[in-house]
Scaffold this motif. Structure first.
Motif, mmCIF file in Angstrom:
data_model
loop_
_atom_site.group_PDB
_atom_site.id
_atom_site.type_symbol
_atom_site.label_atom_id
_atom_site.label_comp_id
_atom_site.label_asym_id
_atom_site.label_seq_id
_atom_site.Cartn_x
_atom_site.Cartn_y
_atom_site.Cartn_z
ATOM 1 N N ARG A 174 0.806 -0.995 -0.194
ATOM 2 C CA ARG A 174 0.166 -0.167 -0.021
ATOM 3 C C ARG A 174 0.736 1.196 -0.083
ATOM 4 O O ARG A 174 0.350 2.140 -0.666
ATOM 5 C CB ARG A 174 -0.970 -0.080 1.154
ATOM 6 N N PRO A 175 2.012 1.380 0.900
ATOM 7 C CA PRO A 175 2.695 2.603 0.764
ATOM 8 C C PRO A 175 3.218 2.842 -0.650
ATOM 9 O O PRO A 175 3.354 4.261 -1.219
ATOM 10 C CB PRO A 175 3.930 2.405 1.864
ATOM 11 N N ALA A 210 3.792 6.208 -8.649
ATOM 12 C CA ALA A 210 3.301 4.856 -8.120
ATOM 13 C C ALA A 210 3.153 3.886 -9.380
ATOM 14 O O ALA A 210 2.437 4.284 -10.258
ATOM 15 C CB ALA A 210 2.003 5.047 -7.319
ATOM 16 N N LEU A 241 0.768 4.909 -2.934
ATOM 17 C CA LEU A 241 0.623 6.129 -2.509
ATOM 18 C C LEU A 241 1.660 7.253 -3.259
ATOM 19 O O LEU A 241 1.291 8.536 -3.082
ATOM 20 C CB LEU A 241 0.116 6.315 -1.200
#
Length: 149
Positions: free
Chosen positions: A96-97, A104, A100
């Protein structure tokens, strides 16, 4: 499983070739009689220019081929590849990081990397072919390896 021990070996070979040419040019100029040095110098500059143009053309062709291969890979990937079975164990919370950030990668590219990792491809190969960050690719491959064993 494919391994890629030295993915940038071509750069070292190119540098060695350039250094060899420089040494040969300096030697040719130093050993040429004084009256022939302008001719030798002109010939060496012409050869150096031709070599530069050749290397630039090869580099450009290599870059284009790599870009086209990546584009074809992205075009052939569709959502039917990504089923609950093929994406089982995908480490979404750990990834997930990366989703963001400013540059990306797309979720389809990460899913593709995951599928390749679960089928035994190594991190260097996936990183190079999907243009993903090394730490993200290593995360996917390590997680896939733990799940297989």
């Amino acid at each position: 499983m494919r391994t890629l021990p030295h993915p940038r070996t071509g750069e070292g070979v190119a540098l060695l070739g350039v250094l060899t040419l420089v040494v040969l040019e300096v030697t040719a100029l130093a050993t040429a009689p004084a009256r022939d040095r302008p001719i030798v110098s002109g010939a060496l500059m012409g050869a150096g220019t031709a070599a530069f143009v050749l290397v630039a053309a090869v580099w450009h062709a290599h870059r284009n081929a790599a870009r086209q291969a990546r584009r074809r890979l992205h075009e052939t990937v569709d959502d039917s590849w990504f089923t609950a079975r093929t994406l089982g164990g995908f480490p979404m919370e750990a990834v997930r990081p990366y989703l963001l950030g400013k540059d990306a990668p797309g979720l389809n590219r990460l899913y593709t990397a995951w599928i390749l990792a679960t089928h035994g491809e190594d991190a260097a190969w996936i990183e190079r072919h999907l243009d993903l960050p090394a730490d993200l690719t290593r995360l996917l491959v390590d997680t896939a390896t733990r799940q297989r064993h």
